[in-house]
Design a protein around this motif. Structure first.
Motif: not given
Length: 264
Positions: A146-151, A155-161, A169-184
């Motif tokens: 949980t802590a690792g995903i929150e961090e 970083r996704y919001r504030t750095t070049d991650l 992942h191109g245009e899918r990047t936001d979708l995949l990142f959401r799928a990861w953190h929202e599910t977990w």
């Protein structure tokens, strides 16, 4: 021994297409086992880089690397994801892919999410799976997860991650990142618990984790090995984080080669 590579799009039915990369040795050996690679939660074929090439060369095995639905060139996904999406991947889609490719004997090599899927698939396909290797697999969500995903979300919001992931992942990047953190991170109907599958694993298992992994407690390894029993062996890598195949490549490759040689 030369290896030839071929990219394929496999029709899985139900409108699902999976992208697959297959590496075969030049000599014809229908009994050669196959190393099948399962990527992490934000992974794809390209993110394995040359790890499959090296393991194919050092083990003499053929290789299959594939992208789960939603990743790379495979069919897209819609949100929200089901809580048990890892179970569906291991019980339905991976066995179906192995059947589509007519693979008779496989070693499953899974990283993070891919490691969890590999455990479920090993339990579901005892006749085809010769062995399973996991790196940083999870059978439950712990406080480090949980802590690792929150961090990572910060970083996704504030750095070049995001830019780094977009290279893959191109245009899918936001979708995949959401799928990861929202599910977990969301509240679940029932806690994630993959322990019930472990006693059904009949093949040898090598359960690997970096001692400095920020996404999982060491008890993940201990509990996986306990659930599988005497067929499972733990391997902790010192000065190594969440991605052993890059952060401690030499020891990781040596361990996998030895495991494959001992079990086929």
């Amino acid at each position: 021994m030369a290896i030839s590579w071929k990219n394929q799009q496999i029709d899985m039915g139900h409108g699902v297409i999976l992208s697959v990369r297959i590496g075969r040795h030049s000599d014809v050996d229908s009994n050669r086992p196959v190393l099948l690679f399962l990527h992490e939660a934000l992974g794809c074929i390209a993110m394995w880089k040359d790890i499959p090439d090296q393991l194919a060369a050092e083990t003499g095995c053929d290789v299959v690397v594939y992208e789960r639905q939603g990743y790379g060139l495979s069919s897209t996904i819609t949100l929200p994801r089901d809580d048990d999406y890892l179970v569906e991947e291991g019980e339905v889609w991976l066995p179906r892919l192995i059947d589509r490719l007519a693979l008779k004997r496989v070693f499953l090599i899974g990283h993070s999410d891919g490691g969890s899927v590999a455990l479920i698939a090993a339990a579901s396909m005892p006749e085809q799976v010769l062995g399973v290797v996991t790196e940083a697999a999870h059978i439950y969500i712990d406080h480090l997860t949980t802590a690792g995903i929150e961090e990572a979300v910060e970083r996704y919001r504030t750095t070049d991650l995001k830019d780094k992931l977009a290279k893959y992942h191109g245009e899918r990047t936001d979708l995949l990142f959401r799928a990861w953190h929202e599910t977990w991170l969301r509240q679940r109907k029932q806690p994630m618990n993959l322990r019930p599958w472990l006693p059904r694993i009949q093949c040898p298992a090598l359960i690997i984790q970096g001692e400095d992994d920020k996404y999982g407690v060491p008890e993940q390894v201990a509990d996986i090995c306990k659930g599988i029993g005497a067929r499972a062996a733990p391997l902790f890598l010192s000065k190594c984080g969440h991605v052993p195949h890059f952060e401690d490549r030499e020891r990781l490759v040596a361990a996998v080669v030895c495991f494959v040689e001992e079990n086929h």
